[in-house]
Design a protein around this motif. Sequence first.
Motif, PDB file in Angstrom:
ATOM      1  N   LEU A  30       0.840  -1.208   0.000  1.00  0.00           N
ATOM      2  CA  LEU A  30       0.000   0.000   0.000  1.00  0.00           C
ATOM      3  C   LEU A  30       0.867   1.246   0.000  1.00  0.00           C
ATOM      4  CD1 LEU A  30      -2.727  -1.045   2.584  1.00  0.00           C
ATOM      5  CD2 LEU A  30      -2.934  -1.005   0.087  1.00  0.00           C
ATOM      6  N   ILE A  31       1.967   1.196   0.757  1.00  0.00           N
ATOM      7  CA  ILE A  31       2.883   2.336   0.798  1.00  0.00           C
ATOM      8  C   ILE A  31       3.500   2.562  -0.560  1.00  0.00           C
ATOM      9  CG2 ILE A  31       5.061   3.180   1.767  1.00  0.00           C
ATOM     10  CD1 ILE A  31       4.307   1.609   4.336  1.00  0.00           C
ATOM     11  N   LEU A  32       3.957   1.481  -1.205  1.00  0.00           N
ATOM     12  CA  LEU A  32       4.555   1.592  -2.530  1.00  0.00           C
ATOM     13  C   LEU A  32       3.537   2.098  -3.546  1.00  0.00           C
ATOM     14  CD1 LEU A  32       6.690  -1.665  -2.647  1.00  0.00           C
ATOM     15  CD2 LEU A  32       7.521   0.690  -2.431  1.00  0.00           C
ATOM     16  N   SER A  33       2.305   1.581  -3.452  1.00  0.00           N
ATOM     17  CA  SER A  33       1.244   2.011  -4.359  1.00  0.00           C
ATOM     18  C   SER A  33       0.957   3.486  -4.204  1.00  0.00           C
ATOM     19  CB  SER A  33      -0.028   1.194  -4.095  1.00  0.00           C
ATOM     20  OG  SER A  33      -1.091   1.659  -4.899  1.00  0.00           O
ATOM     21  N   SER A  34       0.940   3.941  -2.950  1.00  0.00           N
ATOM     22  CA  SER A  34       0.682   5.349  -2.681  1.00  0.00           C
ATOM     23  C   SER A  34       1.775   6.225  -3.277  1.00  0.00           C
ATOM     24  CB  SER A  34       0.588   5.575  -1.174  1.00  0.00           C
ATOM     25  OG  SER A  34       0.407   6.944  -0.894  1.00  0.00           O
ATOM     26  N   ARG A  35       3.020   5.781  -3.139  1.00  0.00           N
ATOM     27  CA  ARG A  35       4.131   6.553  -3.701  1.00  0.00           C
ATOM     28  C   ARG A  35       4.009   6.621  -5.215  1.00  0.00           C
ATOM     29  NH1 ARG A  35       9.226   4.193  -0.198  1.00  0.00           N
ATOM     30  NH2 ARG A  35       8.798   5.370   1.719  1.00  0.00           N
ATOM     31  N   THR A  36       3.662   5.497  -5.845  1.00  0.00           N
ATOM     32  CA  THR A  36       3.511   5.457  -7.294  1.00  0.00           C
ATOM     33  C   THR A  36       2.424   6.413  -7.741  1.00  0.00           C
ATOM     34  OG1 THR A  36       4.227   3.168  -7.361  1.00  0.00           O
ATOM     35  CG2 THR A  36       3.062   3.992  -9.303  1.00  0.00           C
ATOM     36  N   ALA A  37       1.316   6.438  -7.006  1.00  0.00           N
ATOM     37  CA  ALA A  37       0.174   7.265  -7.378  1.00  0.00           C
ATOM     38  C   ALA A  37       0.532   8.738  -7.371  1.00  0.00           C
ATOM     39  CB  ALA A  37      -0.993   6.994  -6.431  1.00  0.00           C
ATOM     40  N   PHE A  38       1.477   9.136  -6.502  1.00  0.00           N
ATOM     41  CA  PHE A  38       1.830  10.543  -6.389  1.00  0.00           C
ATOM     42  C   PHE A  38       3.146  10.864  -7.094  1.00  0.00           C
ATOM     43  CE2 PHE A  38      -1.116   9.977  -2.834  1.00  0.00           C
ATOM     44  CZ  PHE A  38      -1.944  11.081  -3.026  1.00  0.00           C
ATOM     45  N   ALA A  39       3.652   9.935  -7.925  1.00  0.00           N
ATOM     46  CA  ALA A  39       4.952  10.139  -8.565  1.00  0.00           C
ATOM     47  C   ALA A  39       4.881  11.050  -9.772  1.00  0.00           C
ATOM     48  CB  ALA A  39       5.536   8.787  -8.982  1.00  0.00           C
ATOM     49  N   ALA A  40       3.722  11.169 -10.432  1.00  0.00           N
ATOM     50  CA  ALA A  40       3.610  11.950 -11.661  1.00  0.00           C
ATOM     51  C   ALA A  40       3.841  13.434 -11.404  1.00  0.00           C
ATOM     52  CB  ALA A  40       2.244  11.726 -12.299  1.00  0.00           C
ATOM     53  N   ASP A  41       4.647  14.047 -12.261  1.00  0.00           N
ATOM     54  CA  ASP A  41       4.930  15.480 -12.169  1.00  0.00           C
ATOM     55  C   ASP A  41       3.979  16.254 -13.067  1.00  0.00           C
ATOM     56  OD1 ASP A  41       7.364  15.730 -10.460  1.00  0.00           O
ATOM     57  OD2 ASP A  41       8.186  14.380 -11.977  1.00  0.00           O
ATOM     58  N   LYS A  42       3.376  17.288 -12.533  1.00  0.00           N
ATOM     59  CA  LYS A  42       2.480  18.140 -13.306  1.00  0.00           C
ATOM     60  C   LYS A  42       3.293  18.933 -14.314  1.00  0.00           C
ATOM     61  CE  LYS A  42      -1.773  19.949 -13.654  1.00  0.00           C
ATOM     62  NZ  LYS A  42      -3.010  19.182 -13.778  1.00  0.00           N
ATOM     63  N   LEU A  43       2.824  18.958 -15.568  1.00  0.00           N
ATOM     64  CA  LEU A  43       3.505  19.709 -16.607  1.00  0.00           C
ATOM     65  C   LEU A  43       2.457  20.391 -17.475  1.00  0.00           C
ATOM     66  CD1 LEU A  43       6.521  20.082 -17.288  1.00  0.00           C
ATOM     67  CD2 LEU A  43       6.214  18.430 -19.128  1.00  0.00           C
ATOM     68  N   ARG A  44       2.576  21.703 -17.599  1.00  0.00           N
ATOM     69  CA  ARG A  44       1.598  22.500 -18.360  1.00  0.00           C
ATOM     70  C   ARG A  44       2.154  22.766 -19.757  1.00  0.00           C
ATOM     71  NH1 ARG A  44       1.765  27.292 -14.297  1.00  0.00           N
ATOM     72  NH2 ARG A  44       3.947  26.724 -14.658  1.00  0.00           N
ATOM     73  N   ILE A  45       1.450  22.246 -20.764  1.00  0.00           N
ATOM     74  CA  ILE A  45       1.892  22.320 -22.158  1.00  0.00           C
ATOM     75  C   ILE A  45       1.002  23.306 -22.910  1.00  0.00           C
ATOM     76  CG2 ILE A  45       2.290  21.011 -24.276  1.00  0.00           C
ATOM     77  CD1 ILE A  45       2.306  18.472 -22.414  1.00  0.00           C
ATOM     78  N   GLY A  46       1.618  24.225 -23.630  1.00  0.00           N
ATOM     79  CA  GLY A  46       0.854  25.191 -24.414  1.00  0.00           C
ATOM     80  C   GLY A  46       1.056  24.966 -25.903  1.00  0.00           C
ATOM     81  N   LYS A  47      -0.054  24.964 -26.661  1.00  0.00           N
ATOM     82  CA  LYS A  47       0.012  24.895 -28.121  1.00  0.00           C
ATOM     83  C   LYS A  47      -0.251  26.308 -28.653  1.00  0.00           C
ATOM     84  CE  LYS A  47      -3.244  21.806 -28.827  1.00  0.00           C
ATOM     85  NZ  LYS A  47      -4.070  20.798 -29.527  1.00  0.00           N
ATOM     86  N   SER A  48       0.619  26.809 -29.529  1.00  0.00           N
ATOM     87  CA  SER A  48       0.454  28.178 -30.005  1.00  0.00           C
ATOM     88  C   SER A  48      -0.818  28.343 -30.836  1.00  0.00           C
ATOM     89  CB  SER A  48       1.673  28.629 -30.810  1.00  0.00           C
ATOM     90  OG  SER A  48       1.884  27.798 -31.922  1.00  0.00           O
ATOM     91  N   VAL A  49      -1.255  27.264 -31.476  1.00  0.00           N
ATOM     92  CA  VAL A  49      -2.542  27.267 -32.190  1.00  0.00           C
ATOM     93  C   VAL A  49      -3.196  25.900 -32.010  1.00  0.00           C
ATOM     94  CG1 VAL A  49      -1.914  28.998 -33.937  1.00  0.00           C
ATOM     95  CG2 VAL A  49      -1.432  26.590 -34.380  1.00  0.00           C
ATOM     96  N   GLY A  50      -4.510  25.870 -32.128  1.00  0.00           N
ATOM     97  CA  GLY A  50      -5.219  24.607 -31.978  1.00  0.00           C
ATOM     98  C   GLY A  50      -5.367  23.855 -33.285  1.00  0.00           C
ATOM     99  N   THR A  51      -5.260  24.572 -34.422  1.00  0.00           N
ATOM    100  CA  THR A  51      -5.486  23.962 -35.724  1.00  0.00           C
ATOM    101  C   THR A  51      -4.162  23.542 -36.358  1.00  0.00           C
ATOM    102  OG1 THR A  51      -5.467  26.168 -36.706  1.00  0.00           O
ATOM    103  CG2 THR A  51      -7.623  25.227 -36.150  1.00  0.00           C
ATOM    104  N   SER A  52      -3.403  22.743 -35.653  1.00  0.00           N
ATOM    105  CA  SER A  52      -2.113  22.270 -36.150  1.00  0.00           C
ATOM    106  C   SER A  52      -2.033  20.755 -35.990  1.00  0.00           C
ATOM    107  CB  SER A  52      -0.973  22.931 -35.368  1.00  0.00           C
ATOM    108  OG  SER A  52       0.256  22.263 -35.603  1.00  0.00           O
ATOM    109  N   PHE A  53      -1.801  20.067 -37.090  1.00  0.00           N
ATOM    110  CA  PHE A  53      -1.651  18.608 -37.075  1.00  0.00           C
ATOM    111  C   PHE A  53      -0.527  18.192 -36.113  1.00  0.00           C
ATOM    112  CE2 PHE A  53      -2.083  14.617 -39.726  1.00  0.00           C
ATOM    113  CZ  PHE A  53      -1.043  13.895 -39.143  1.00  0.00           C
TER     114      PHE A  53
END
Length: 335
Positions: A30-53
């Motif tokens: 459970l401890i390991l699972s909890s650590r895994t669940a909180f391991a992801a780093d938040k990253l904010r990605i910006g696209k300069s336009v939405g209409t780009s393949f």
Amino acid sequence: MDGSTRDGTRISRLGISRRSALALAAAAPLILSSRTAFAADKLRIGKSVGTSFPFTGADLGLAKGIFASEGIDAEVSVFRGDGQMQQAMAAGAIDIGLGSGPGMGYAVKGVPGIAVAALAGEPRNMSLVVMKDGPIKSVDDLKGKRIGVTTAGSLTDWLTRKLSDGKGWGPHGIEIIPMGEMRTRLAAMKSGELVGSVNSIQETWNLVEQGQGRLLATFAEAVPDFHTHVIFAHRNLIEKNPELVRRFLRGWFKTAHYMRDNRADTVKFIASTMKISEKVIDESYDYELKMLSMDGAFNPKAIETIRYSLKDLGVLDRIPEAKELFMPGFAPVKL
């Protein structure tokens, strides 16, 4: 030595009872699972336009769990052009930006976003469209003719000037008319005010599908050494967590490989995201994938082209040094 309490429970040399040891062993998963669940780093990605393949790769990587596989909790935002996205970068609202090659000039102006990897090469996804039954049959017919672009000083303007110069007509051998939105340019083409327009390849194929337009050429030959799109990272992120930047880039280029190896699924996803017909996206697919980088490596010749384009486009009042435009050490990316 082990001893006994009055109730007979055995005690280890570390002073931990057998009952406690068993409880800790049971709780370990459970401890390991909890650590895994909180391991992801938040990253904010910006696209300069939405209409780009290519930029839709951010949405695809998120949906397919590719960024999650790199321990990234990605959040994707869309902006109205490079300028607005770079403003968001300066305000600390995003960590990663997907923008144009000429957008590299903002770093010279002091904006904290700097290019860390090439996203796409020569501008195969920028095209010239003419009326289906119009008088223009080849690029050679464009000398002295009027072509519509978005705005003066824009990438569409610059590409048209490069095409004219490359044909030996000088940068003004084609008359360039800034007209804003595609619908305005299309109306001018129908009235004969323009003979053609510079569009994204998706806009062009959409007109072809509607029976109104014909693809005359892309700008891949006019500007063979270029980075149409690049990936930016905030300098604070680079300084404080360069490994997170590298994990993002691995996720991004894993997504690029997925797009290359899974055409049908990629076409369906991008058509849905961009709200364009699957036929148009499928027609665009080969143009886009041929220019899409699979490892982010910068092309020195492309960097030279961009250096000079920044003054031509009015982004800068001087030609910058190459070292001012990108941060080395992140590309090429090895998967």
